[in-house]
Scaffold this active site. Structure first.
Site, mmCIF file in Angstrom:
data_model
loop_
_atom_site.group_PDB
_atom_site.id
_atom_site.type_symbol
_atom_site.label_atom_id
_atom_site.label_comp_id
_atom_site.label_asym_id
_atom_site.label_seq_id
_atom_site.Cartn_x
_atom_site.Cartn_y
_atom_site.Cartn_z
ATOM 1 N N SER A 10 0.842 -1.194 0.000
ATOM 2 C CA SER A 10 0.000 0.000 0.000
ATOM 3 C C SER A 10 0.875 1.241 0.000
ATOM 4 C CB SER A 10 -0.864 -0.005 1.264
ATOM 5 O OG SER A 10 -1.475 1.252 1.439
ATOM 6 N N TYR A 20 -1.800 -1.032 10.889
ATOM 7 C CA TYR A 20 -2.087 -1.581 9.565
ATOM 8 C C TYR A 20 -0.954 -1.219 8.599
ATOM 9 C CZ TYR A 20 -3.713 -1.338 4.776
ATOM 10 O OH TYR A 20 -3.774 -1.427 3.409
ATOM 11 N N LYS A 32 2.258 -3.512 6.715
ATOM 12 C CA LYS A 32 2.651 -3.567 5.299
ATOM 13 C C LYS A 32 4.161 -3.344 5.154
ATOM 14 C CE LYS A 32 -1.384 -4.227 3.271
ATOM 15 N NZ LYS A 32 -1.697 -5.559 2.714
HETATM 16 C C1 UD1 Z 1 -7.001 4.764 3.755
HETATM 17 C C2 UD1 Z 1 -5.978 4.424 4.788
HETATM 18 C C3 UD1 Z 1 -4.843 3.705 4.108
HETATM 19 C C4 UD1 Z 1 -5.358 2.472 3.419
HETATM 20 C C5 UD1 Z 1 -6.453 2.870 2.436
HETATM 21 C C6 UD1 Z 1 -7.111 1.653 1.826
HETATM 22 C C7 UD1 Z 1 -6.127 6.083 6.581
HETATM 23 C C8 UD1 Z 1 -5.423 7.222 7.252
HETATM 24 N N1 UD1 Z 1 -5.520 5.622 5.475
HETATM 25 O O1 UD1 Z 1 -6.415 5.637 2.781
HETATM 26 O O2 UD1 Z 1 -3.881 3.347 5.063
HETATM 27 O O3 UD1 Z 1 -4.305 1.848 2.707
HETATM 28 O O4 UD1 Z 1 -7.458 3.605 3.117
HETATM 29 O O5 UD1 Z 1 -7.878 0.957 2.744
HETATM 30 O O6 UD1 Z 1 -7.134 5.613 7.022
HETATM 31 N N2 UD1 Z 1 -12.686 11.163 3.283
HETATM 32 C C9 UD1 Z 1 -13.795 11.979 3.485
HETATM 33 N N3 UD1 Z 1 -14.908 11.429 4.034
HETATM 34 C C10 UD1 Z 1 -15.004 10.099 4.385
HETATM 35 C C11 UD1 Z 1 -13.889 9.273 4.148
HETATM 36 C C12 UD1 Z 1 -12.743 9.832 3.587
HETATM 37 O O7 UD1 Z 1 -13.740 13.185 3.174
HETATM 38 O O8 UD1 Z 1 -16.047 9.699 4.880
HETATM 39 C C13 UD1 Z 1 -11.481 11.730 2.665
HETATM 40 C C14 UD1 Z 1 -10.204 11.529 3.461
HETATM 41 O O9 UD1 Z 1 -9.957 12.594 4.349
HETATM 42 C C15 UD1 Z 1 -9.159 11.469 2.327
HETATM 43 C C16 UD1 Z 1 -9.918 10.856 1.155
HETATM 44 O O10 UD1 Z 1 -11.305 11.039 1.452
HETATM 45 O O11 UD1 Z 1 -8.756 12.760 1.963
HETATM 46 C C17 UD1 Z 1 -9.646 9.373 0.943
HETATM 47 O O12 UD1 Z 1 -9.889 8.678 2.171
HETATM 48 P P1 UD1 Z 1 -9.934 7.073 2.198
HETATM 49 O O13 UD1 Z 1 -10.820 6.583 1.108
HETATM 50 O O14 UD1 Z 1 -10.256 6.649 3.593
HETATM 51 O O15 UD1 Z 1 -8.465 6.642 1.805
HETATM 52 P P2 UD1 Z 1 -7.058 7.018 2.482
HETATM 53 O O16 UD1 Z 1 -7.208 7.748 3.750
HETATM 54 O O17 UD1 Z 1 -6.222 7.665 1.430
#
Ligand code: UD1
Length: 336
Positions: free
Chosen positions: A125, A150, A154
Site C-alpha cells: 500500500s 495496519y 505492510k
Molecule cells: C485509507 C488508509 C490507508 C489504506 C487505504 C485503503 C487512513 C489514514 N488511510 O487511505 O492506510 O491503505 O485507506 O484501505 O485511514 N474522506 C472523506 N470522508 C469520508 C472518508 C474519507 O472526506 O467519509 C477523505 C479523506 O480525508 C481522504 C480521502 O477522502 O482525503 C480518501 O480517504 P480514504 O478513502 O479513507 O483513503 P485514504 O485515507 O487515502
C-alpha cells in the site's frame, strides 16, 4: 496453463484479480477464510467470466492447508492479497493485525520455499510512505513512520519478503504499492462490500443508497487547491490488471521490486463528489467535519515504474470509476 494461488480471493481486490487472471488464460485458486467476505462472490465470478476456478476455505496462516493447495493445484505463483485492512481497528487491536498480517506472509513463504514455488506478488500500500516528503511519490521515497499498525504491518511484510528474496536468490517478488483503488467491475456483479464503510467511496455509495444521510468531508482546510484531501484514485479493474502485468514480469525477473500502482494524478474529495454527481445526475449531501487523525493533505504516485517495467498504466477514467461503483451499489444495495 499456469495456476495462481490468490490469497483473499473473495475480497475486493482478490475477486477483481481473479477476473483478470481468468481473462488472461491463467488458472486461479482462491484461499480465503471468509472472515471479511461472502461466498456469493464466487458464484458472481463464475457467472461473469463464464469460467471455473478452485476455491479453498482456508486460513492463510495455516501452513498445512497452504502446502496441500500448492501440491494439489501445482501452483506456479502466489498473489498475496489476504489481510486485515481496517485502519482504526488496527490502532485498537495492534496484536490482532500484526499476528494475522505477518504470520500469513511467513506461513506462505515457508510453504513456498518447501514446495519450490519462487514467485509472489504482494498487496502492499502507498500507506508505507507515511507522510509524503515529496510529490509525486516515487518508489525511492522513504518508507516507515506509518500512522497506524495496519500501515506498519505492510512495511514489515515488505521487509520480510525483501529478506527472504535475499536468502533465496532464485525468488522473484513484486511489492505492489496500491494508491486508492475504487470502482467495481463494469458488470455490476462484484464490488467493494465492507461491513463498515471507512473509505470514501463505500461511504459515498451508502449516502447515495439512502443508508447514511450525508457524506462527511473530513477536513476542508488542507493546503490543497480546494482545501480537501487529495488522493490518487484508480479503477479496481486497472489495479487488478496491474497484478497480471506483474506476474508476466516475474516470468523472467528474480529479486524484489517495489512498484506503485496509481493513476499518477491527484483528485480532491470535492472533485470525486462532483464526478459522482455528474454520473448519477443528482446532488449528494455533504457536511464538513474535522480532519481524521493521521490523514495527510495530499498524495499521488509517480506511476512511471509500472509502465517502464510492466508496460502497465491506468486506462479507466474517474467517470468510469464513479459509474461502475454506482452500478454495483445500486444493483446490490445490501452488498453480496
Ligand atoms: C485509507 C488508509 C490507508 C489504506 C487505504 C485503503 C487512513 C489514514 N488511510 O487511505 O492506510 O491503505 O485507506 O484501505 O485511514 N474522506 C472523506 N470522508 C469520508 C472518508 C474519507 O472526506 O467519509 C477523505 C479523506 O480525508 C481522504 C480521502 O477522502 O482525503 C480518501 O480517504 P480514504 O478513502 O479513507 O483513503 P485514504 O485515507 O487515502
Amino acid at each position: 496453463m499456469k495456476n495462481i494461488l490468490v490469497t483473499g480471493g473473495a475480497g475486493y481486490v482478490g475477486s477483481h484479480v481473479i477476473v483478470s487472471l481468468l481473462e488472461q488464460g491463467y488458472g486461479a485458486v482462491s484461499a480465503d477464510n471468509l472472515s471479511n467476505a461472502a461466498p456469493e462472490v464466487y458464484n458472481r465470478l463464475r457467472g461473469l467470466t463464464g469460467k471455473d476456478f478452485a476455491v479453498v476455505d482456508a486460513d492463510v496462516c495455516d501452513e498445512t492447508a497452504l502446502a496441500r493447495i500448492i501440491k494439489d493445484y501445482d501452483i506456479w505463483a502466489v498473489i498475496h492479497c489476504a489481510g486485515y485492512k481496517a485502519v482504526p481497528e488496527s490502532i485498537g487491536k495492534p496484536l490482532k493485525y500484526y499476528e494475522n498480517n505477518l504470520n500469513s506472509t511467513i506461513a506462505l513463504c515457508k510453504v513456498m520455499r518447501d514446495a519450490g514455488v519462487t514467485r509472489m506478488v504482494f498487496s502492499s500500500s502507498a500507506t508505507v510512505y507515511g507522510s509524503p516528503q515529496f510529490l509525486p511519490i516515487t518508489e525511492r521515497h522513504p518508507t516507515g513512520n506509518c500512522a497506524n499498525p495496519y500501515g506498519t504491518s505492510k512495511v514489515m511484510n515488505e521487509q520480510i519478503l525483501t529478506d527472504t528474496v535475499a536468502a533465496y536468490p532464485d525468488w522473484g517478488v513484486v511489492l505492489l504499492r496500491y494508491f486508492n483503488p475504487i470502482g467495481a467491475h463494469p458488470s455490476g456483479q462484484i464490488g467493494d462490500s465492507p461491513k463498515i464503510p471507512l473509505n470514501i467511496m463505500p461511504y459515498l455509495l451508502q449516502v447515495m443508497t439512502g443508508r447514511l444521510p450525508v457524506l462527511p468531508v473530513t477536513g476542508n482546510d488542507y493546503d490543497t487547491p480546494d482545501g480537501t484531501g487529495v488522493r490518487d484514485y484508480l479503477h479496481i479493474c486497472d489495479l487488478a490488471e496491474g497484478h497480471v502485468a506483474a506476474l508476466k514480469y516475474l516470468e523472467t525477473f528474480t529479486g524484489v521490486e517495489a512498484v506503485n500502482l496509481g493513476a499518477g494524478q491527484g483528485t480532491s474529495v470535492l472533485e470525486i463528489v462532483r464526478a459522482m454527481e455528474n454520473a448519477i445526475g443528482k446532488p449528494i449531501p455533504t457536511e464538513v467535519r474535522p480532519r481524521r487523525p493521521g490523514d495527510v493533505a495530499a498524495m499521488w504516485a509517480d506511476a512511471g515504474k509500472a509502465k517502464e517495467l510492466f508496460g502497465w498504466e491506468t486506462k479507466r477514467s474517474l467517470e468510469d470509476m464513479c459509474a461502475d461503483a454506482w452500478r454495483w451499489a445500486s444493483q446490490n444495495p445490501d452488498g453480496y
